[in-house]
Design a protein around this motif. Structure first.
Motif, PDB file in Angstrom:
ATOM      1  N   ASN A  90     -69.185 -55.179  83.546  1.00  0.00           N
ATOM      2  CA  ASN A  90     -69.456 -55.333  82.108  1.00  0.00           C
ATOM      3  C   ASN A  90     -68.135 -55.483  81.353  1.00  0.00           C
ATOM      4  O   ASN A  90     -68.057 -55.190  80.174  1.00  0.00           O
ATOM      5  CB  ASN A  90     -70.264 -54.155  81.570  1.00  0.00           C
ATOM      6  N   TYR A  91     -67.125 -56.011  82.034  1.00  0.00           N
ATOM      7  CA  TYR A  91     -65.791 -56.132  81.446  1.00  0.00           C
ATOM      8  C   TYR A  91     -65.474 -57.541  80.939  1.00  0.00           C
ATOM      9  O   TYR A  91     -64.834 -57.713  79.910  1.00  0.00           O
ATOM     10  CB  TYR A  91     -64.725 -55.694  82.456  1.00  0.00           C
ATOM     11  N   LYS A  92     -65.918 -58.562  81.674  1.00  0.00           N
ATOM     12  CA  LYS A  92     -65.466 -59.907  81.322  1.00  0.00           C
ATOM     13  C   LYS A  92     -66.462 -60.962  81.792  1.00  0.00           C
ATOM     14  O   LYS A  92     -67.024 -60.863  82.873  1.00  0.00           O
ATOM     15  CB  LYS A  92     -64.110 -60.164  81.973  1.00  0.00           C
ATOM     16  N   VAL A  93     -66.638 -61.998  80.950  1.00  0.00           N
ATOM     17  CA  VAL A  93     -67.324 -63.233  81.345  1.00  0.00           C
ATOM     18  C   VAL A  93     -66.234 -64.282  81.515  1.00  0.00           C
ATOM     19  O   VAL A  93     -65.414 -64.473  80.618  1.00  0.00           O
ATOM     20  CB  VAL A  93     -68.333 -63.699  80.273  1.00  0.00           C
ATOM     21  N   THR A  94     -66.234 -64.940  82.663  1.00  0.00           N
ATOM     22  CA  THR A  94     -65.245 -65.973  82.941  1.00  0.00           C
ATOM     23  C   THR A  94     -65.918 -67.333  83.035  1.00  0.00           C
ATOM     24  O   THR A  94     -66.881 -67.507  83.780  1.00  0.00           O
ATOM     25  CB  THR A  94     -64.492 -65.677  84.259  1.00  0.00           C
ATOM     26  N   VAL A  95     -65.394 -68.272  82.269  1.00  0.00           N
ATOM     27  CA  VAL A  95     -65.804 -69.672  82.365  1.00  0.00           C
ATOM     28  C   VAL A  95     -64.852 -70.294  83.376  1.00  0.00           C
ATOM     29  O   VAL A  95     -63.671 -70.478  83.082  1.00  0.00           O
ATOM     30  CB  VAL A  95     -65.701 -70.380  80.991  1.00  0.00           C
TER      31      VAL A  95
ATOM     32  N   LEU B   7     -71.134 -76.265  84.710  1.00  0.00           N
ATOM     33  CA  LEU B   7     -70.706 -75.107  83.931  1.00  0.00           C
ATOM     34  C   LEU B   7     -70.884 -73.896  84.834  1.00  0.00           C
ATOM     35  O   LEU B   7     -72.006 -73.566  85.230  1.00  0.00           O
ATOM     36  CB  LEU B   7     -71.537 -74.953  82.653  1.00  0.00           C
ATOM     37  N   ARG B   8     -69.780 -73.261  85.184  1.00  0.00           N
ATOM     38  CA  ARG B   8     -69.826 -72.084  86.057  1.00  0.00           C
ATOM     39  C   ARG B   8     -69.366 -70.874  85.258  1.00  0.00           C
ATOM     40  O   ARG B   8     -68.273 -70.874  84.683  1.00  0.00           O
ATOM     41  CB  ARG B   8     -68.934 -72.272  87.273  1.00  0.00           C
ATOM     42  N   LEU B   9     -70.223 -69.866  85.239  1.00  0.00           N
ATOM     43  CA  LEU B   9     -69.950 -68.629  84.503  1.00  0.00           C
ATOM     44  C   LEU B   9     -69.985 -67.461  85.474  1.00  0.00           C
ATOM     45  O   LEU B   9     -70.975 -67.269  86.185  1.00  0.00           O
ATOM     46  CB  LEU B   9     -71.013 -68.423  83.411  1.00  0.00           C
ATOM     47  N   LEU B  10     -68.904 -66.691  85.508  1.00  0.00           N
ATOM     48  CA  LEU B  10     -68.799 -65.539  86.403  1.00  0.00           C
ATOM     49  C   LEU B  10     -68.749 -64.266  85.579  1.00  0.00           C
ATOM     50  O   LEU B  10     -68.261 -64.255  84.447  1.00  0.00           O
ATOM     51  CB  LEU B  10     -67.545 -65.663  87.263  1.00  0.00           C
ATOM     52  N   LEU B  11     -69.252 -63.190  86.158  1.00  0.00           N
ATOM     53  CA  LEU B  11     -69.259 -61.891  85.486  1.00  0.00           C
ATOM     54  C   LEU B  11     -68.443 -60.893  86.284  1.00  0.00           C
ATOM     55  O   LEU B  11     -68.564 -60.817  87.502  1.00  0.00           O
ATOM     56  CB  LEU B  11     -70.696 -61.375  85.348  1.00  0.00           C
ATOM     57  N   LEU B  12     -67.607 -60.140  85.603  1.00  0.00           N
ATOM     58  CA  LEU B  12     -66.868 -59.042  86.210  1.00  0.00           C
ATOM     59  C   LEU B  12     -67.413 -57.754  85.619  1.00  0.00           C
ATOM     60  O   LEU B  12     -67.000 -57.332  84.516  1.00  0.00           O
ATOM     61  CB  LEU B  12     -65.366 -59.173  85.932  1.00  0.00           C
TER      62      LEU B  12
END
Length: 135
Positions: free
Chosen positions: A55-60, A48-53
């Protein structure tokens, strides 16, 4: 003002415990640039990889579970929605959806295909990115 967001140790531990309980394997966490995390078992059968942009978006960006159809992704989504609300993040993106099962999961849970990053196949399946706006 943009805030550089990252998962706290408490939040990481919550996700690790959730995944260990549901998957029945030890989970390791690799920090990612930008505050994201890559959770996996020792054999990489579960990811499970979760990326953060900011404070705009969480990407799975990666989802692979050992035990399918056990509501694990639903539990992860509940965590992510709570995370986004607590940190004022307005969007969750499931990136590069490639299967009917994940497309159905996204649609069932209120995600919509991103018109700039998705396409419809001849069989009517929409592949690509799905986004969920968080209120």
């Amino acid at each position: 003002m943009e805030v550089k967001l990252k998962f706290s140790e408490r939040e990481i531990e919550e996700l690790v415990q959730l995944l260990e309980q549901r998957e029945g394997v030890e989970i390791e966490c690799i920090p990612q640039l930008g505050g994201g995390i890559w959770l996996h078992d020792p054999t990489w059968e579960m990811e499970l990889r979760l990326l953060l942009l900011l404070n705009y978006k969480v990407t799975v960006s990666r989802v692979c579970f050992i035990h399918k159809r056990q509501r694990t992704m639903t539990a992860v989504l509940d965590f992510l929605i709570r995370f986004c609300r607590e940190h004022s993040v307005p969007q969750i993106c499931v990136q590069s959806v490639e299967t009917k099962e994940m497309a159905n999961f996204c649609l069932k849970n209120g995600f919509v295909p991103d018109p700039t990053a998705s396409f419809e196949t001849e069989k009517g399946l929409i592949l690509g990115d799905y986004v969920l706006s968080i209120d």
